[in-house]
Design a protein around this motif. Structure first.
Motif, PDB file in Angstrom:
ATOM      1  N   UNK A 177       0.743  -1.127  -0.029  1.00 54.43           N
ATOM      2  CA  UNK A 177       0.088   0.002  -0.039  1.00 54.43           C
ATOM      3  C   UNK A 177       0.902   1.197   0.024  1.00 54.43           C
ATOM      4  N   UNK A 178       1.994   1.315   0.845  1.00 50.88           N
ATOM      5  CA  UNK A 178       2.839   2.290   0.830  1.00 50.88           C
ATOM      6  C   UNK A 178       3.366   2.647  -0.548  1.00 50.88           C
ATOM      7  N   UNK A 179       3.774   1.699  -1.225  1.00 56.69           N
ATOM      8  CA  UNK A 179       4.390   1.556  -2.668  1.00 56.69           C
ATOM      9  C   UNK A 179       3.478   2.509  -3.456  1.00 56.69           C
ATOM     10  N   UNK A 180       2.107   1.905  -3.440  1.00 56.32           N
ATOM     11  CA  UNK A 180       1.193   2.656  -4.148  1.00 56.32           C
ATOM     12  C   UNK A 180       1.112   4.091  -3.719  1.00 56.32           C
ATOM     13  N   UNK A 181       0.945   4.127  -2.533  1.00 54.53           N
ATOM     14  CA  UNK A 181       0.696   5.880  -2.206  1.00 54.53           C
ATOM     15  C   UNK A 181       2.016   6.640  -2.395  1.00 54.53           C
ATOM     16  N   UNK A 182       3.274   6.020  -2.278  1.00 55.16           N
ATOM     17  CA  UNK A 182       4.404   6.670  -2.670  1.00 55.16           C
ATOM     18  C   UNK A 182       4.434   7.171  -4.065  1.00 55.16           C
ATOM     19  N   UNK A 183       4.018   6.310  -4.945  1.00 54.51           N
ATOM     20  CA  UNK A 183       4.206   6.406  -6.464  1.00 54.51           C
ATOM     21  C   UNK A 183       3.008   7.429  -6.680  1.00 54.51           C
ATOM     22  N   UNK A 184       1.967   7.426  -6.102  1.00 55.72           N
ATOM     23  CA  UNK A 184       0.937   8.309  -6.397  1.00 55.72           C
ATOM     24  C   UNK A 184       1.394   9.961  -6.026  1.00 55.72           C
ATOM     25  N   UNK A 185       2.229   9.923  -5.013  1.00 50.83           N
ATOM     26  CA  UNK A 185       2.677  11.442  -4.462  1.00 50.83           C
ATOM     27  C   UNK A 185       3.807  11.999  -5.051  1.00 50.83           C
ATOM     28  N   UNK A 186       4.656  11.076  -5.690  1.00 50.77           N
ATOM     29  CA  UNK A 186       6.002  11.380  -6.185  1.00 50.77           C
ATOM     30  C   UNK A 186       5.962  12.487  -7.265  1.00 50.77           C
ATOM     31  N   UNK A 187       4.709  12.495  -8.265  1.00 52.66           N
ATOM     32  CA  UNK A 187       4.372  13.540  -9.151  1.00 52.66           C
ATOM     33  C   UNK A 187       4.234  15.141  -8.389  1.00 52.66           C
ATOM     34  N   UNK A 188       3.525  14.970  -7.143  1.00 56.46           N
ATOM     35  CA  UNK A 188       3.123  16.087  -6.420  1.00 56.46           C
ATOM     36  C   UNK A 188       4.288  16.486  -5.726  1.00 56.46           C
ATOM     37  N   UNK A 191       6.483  18.324  -8.473  1.00 58.21           N
ATOM     38  CA  UNK A 191       5.715  19.913  -8.709  1.00 58.21           C
ATOM     39  C   UNK A 191       6.213  20.778  -7.601  1.00 58.21           C
ATOM     40  N   UNK A 192       6.128  20.138  -6.258  1.00 60.03           N
ATOM     41  CA  UNK A 192       6.431  21.504  -5.403  1.00 60.03           C
ATOM     42  C   UNK A 192       7.837  21.709  -5.252  1.00 60.03           C
ATOM     43  N   UNK A 193       8.804  20.872  -5.623  1.00 60.56           N
ATOM     44  CA  UNK A 193      10.233  21.242  -5.699  1.00 60.56           C
ATOM     45  C   UNK A 193      10.526  22.003  -6.848  1.00 60.56           C
ATOM     46  N   UNK A 194      10.099  21.693  -8.089  1.00 57.95           N
ATOM     47  CA  UNK A 194      10.454  22.218  -9.338  1.00 57.95           C
ATOM     48  C   UNK A 194       9.759  23.489  -9.739  1.00 57.95           C
ATOM     49  N   UNK A 195       8.378  23.634  -9.331  1.00 54.83           N
ATOM     50  CA  UNK A 195       7.591  24.517  -9.675  1.00 54.83           C
ATOM     51  C   UNK A 195       6.622  24.453 -10.727  1.00 54.83           C
ATOM     52  N   UNK A 196       6.874  23.560 -11.312  1.00 56.69           N
ATOM     53  CA  UNK A 196       6.164  22.963 -12.679  1.00 56.69           C
ATOM     54  C   UNK A 196       4.815  22.230 -12.315  1.00 56.69           C
ATOM     55  N   UNK A 197       4.020  22.138 -13.137  1.00 58.48           N
ATOM     56  CA  UNK A 197       2.742  21.423 -12.855  1.00 58.48           C
ATOM     57  C   UNK A 197       2.874  20.100 -13.099  1.00 58.48           C
ATOM     58  N   UNK A 198       2.183  19.034 -12.043  1.00 62.01           N
ATOM     59  CA  UNK A 198       2.298  17.740 -12.206  1.00 62.01           C
ATOM     60  C   UNK A 198       1.043  17.277 -11.252  1.00 62.01           C
ATOM     61  N   UNK A 199       0.549  16.246 -11.652  1.00 62.83           N
ATOM     62  CA  UNK A 199      -0.651  15.706 -10.865  1.00 62.83           C
ATOM     63  C   UNK A 199      -0.326  14.484 -10.271  1.00 62.83           C
ATOM     64  N   UNK A 200      -1.068  14.232  -9.047  1.00 56.51           N
ATOM     65  CA  UNK A 200      -0.922  12.825  -8.270  1.00 56.51           C
ATOM     66  C   UNK A 200      -1.290  11.960  -9.086  1.00 56.51           C
ATOM     67  N   UNK A 201      -0.579  10.750  -9.298  1.00 48.68           N
ATOM     68  CA  UNK A 201      -1.089   9.675 -10.141  1.00 48.68           C
ATOM     69  C   UNK A 201      -0.663   9.941 -11.420  1.00 48.68           C
ATOM     70  N   UNK A 202       0.157  10.921 -11.853  1.00 47.49           N
ATOM     71  CA  UNK A 202       0.440  11.047 -13.215  1.00 47.49           C
ATOM     72  C   UNK A 202       1.293  10.018 -13.831  1.00 47.49           C
ATOM     73  N   UNK A 203       1.074   9.585 -14.850  1.00 48.97           N
ATOM     74  CA  UNK A 203       1.828   8.612 -15.429  1.00 48.97           C
ATOM     75  C   UNK A 203       2.563   8.974 -16.458  1.00 48.97           C
TER      76      UNK A 203
END
Lengths: 256, 124
Positions: A177-188, A191-203
């Motif tokens: 479950x943590x693996x799924x949740x982790x991969x879900x929030x990686x794009x977020x 986005x927070x660190x780079x300032x560009x647009x990214x969505x949760x669960x973006x593939x």
């Protein structure tokens, strides 16, 4: 007399309910034509010329599960987690698995051999789910069957010898479950660190949101981006969930 | 007068299956039979989804074959959305069954029976 009357009333109820449902269902269009939304997914799921909307998965169902409608699947996984947690809560305190004799030597030897094959097929069905039918849930169900075969033929107490007990199974389930949740929030986080647009669960990357998981491993081997690692997480989560459920449900009352 | 076409016949099958399940879920006194009926009712709904997603005439699975043009694939493959909903419903259904099974086991351990009529009598 009463049972005869009950049967007649039952048949009448089924006939009435069937009639109502048939009348309702006949209002649907005749099957045979895919709706525009379904055609959208079919057209875009593996369309190299329109990569803003593709999922990089030739299997449209897998693309839907973890790309187009990823949130649905995420919440469904949580529902499954809660279901297994409820089972575990009811059987709280049954952490020790008692070892019994199991079945005959032939069955036990075969079960050990088959265990490896079943587990391998579970991984194959999960990993190749972007190209062939299957996925994390199907792989997880098959994985659980491998453990259930061991439980039935060699007894529940044999699992600790294979480094699996209830506590470790719970931990593995949570790791999935943590693996799924982790991969879900990686794009977020990106986005927070780079300032560009990214969505949760973006593939896959979009023209306006450049974040994306790699589509290919090496030069030609299709990876499906986010899909395979998240399917592996789902497989572990579901496989361990079913194993826990089966272990707990087979505990006899006398063992309480 | 309602006219039923050949393509709509599977709907009748689903309706009868769902009606039997609703009857069993409402009127059977055995808790296990009630649970089984609810689970089969979910399957009836899943069958309805699959029928709705089917495409008549040369349908292919929703996995694009190598080299096929996406526009041709979109015109020939069955609806992936129906398959997707069924996978989701199966997972949720199993979580439901797991919880209900445990509740039934506990009911049996507490009352010594899973017949609702007998449980009512026990409660006076």
């Amino acid at each position: 007399m009463n049972s005869w009357r009950g049967s007649v009333l039952g048949v009448l109820f089924v006939a009435l309910m069937s009639s109502i449902l048939i009348y309702a269902f006949l209002g649907y269009p005749e099957p045979g034509y895919v709706r525009p939304l379904g055609e959208f997914y079919l057209f875009n799921t593996y369309n190299f010329e329109n990569q803003d909307w593709w999922s990089a998965s030739p299997n449209a169902v897998t693309g839907l599960l973890w790309d187009y409608r990823g949130y649905d699947t995420l919440y469904e996984t949580m529902v499954f987690y809660v279901g297994i947690a409820a089972v575990a809560m009811f059987f709280e305190g049954h952490s020790k698995l008692r070892k019994t004799g199991g079945m005959t030597v032939i069955v036990r030897a075969t079960a050990r051999l088959v265990f490896v094959f079943i587990l391998t097929s579970a991984f194959a069905i999960t990993i190749f789910s972007i190209k062939t039918p299957g996925g994390g849930f199907q792989g997880g169900s098959i994985m659980a069957i491998a453990y259930i075969a061991i439980i039935v033929s060699l007894s529940r107490g044999f699992l600790p010898e294979m480094s699996i007990d209830l506590e470790k199974a719970h931990i593995a389930k949570i790791v999935g479950l943590v693996l799924i949740a982790g991969l879900t929030i990686v794009p977020v986080l990106y986005s927070l660190t780079s300032g560009s647009v990214a969505y949760a669960l973006q593939n896959q990357p979009k023209a306006w949101a450049p974040f994306g998981y790699p589509t290919f491993l090496g030069l030609t081997s299709l990876s499906g981006g986010l899909i395979i690692p998240i399917q592996l997480g789902e497989m572990i989560h579901v496989g361990m969930g079913f194993t826990i459920m089966f272990l707990l449900l087979t505990i006899k009352e006398k063992e309480d | 007068m309602v006219i039923v076409t050949a393509g709509q016949l599977p709907y009748i099958l689903v309706a009868i299956m769902a009606a039997i399940c609703i009857y069993a879920a409402l009127f059977k006194s055995n808790l296990f039979k009630k649970m089984l009926a609810m689970f089969l009712l979910t399957d009836a709904v899943n069958l309805l989804f699959i029928i709705q997603g089917y495409r008549i005439g040369g349908a292919i699975p929703p996995i694009i074959p190598p080299g096929m043009d996406p526009s041709e694939f979109a015109l020939r493959a069955v609806d992936p959305l129906a398959h997707y909903f069924v996978v989701t419903a199966v997972v949720i259904g199993l979580a439901e069954v797991a919880t209900l099974t445990v509740l039934i086991i506990y009911t049996y351990r507490h009352y010594g029976t899973i017949e609702t009529k007998k449980i009512k009598e026990l409660r006076g």
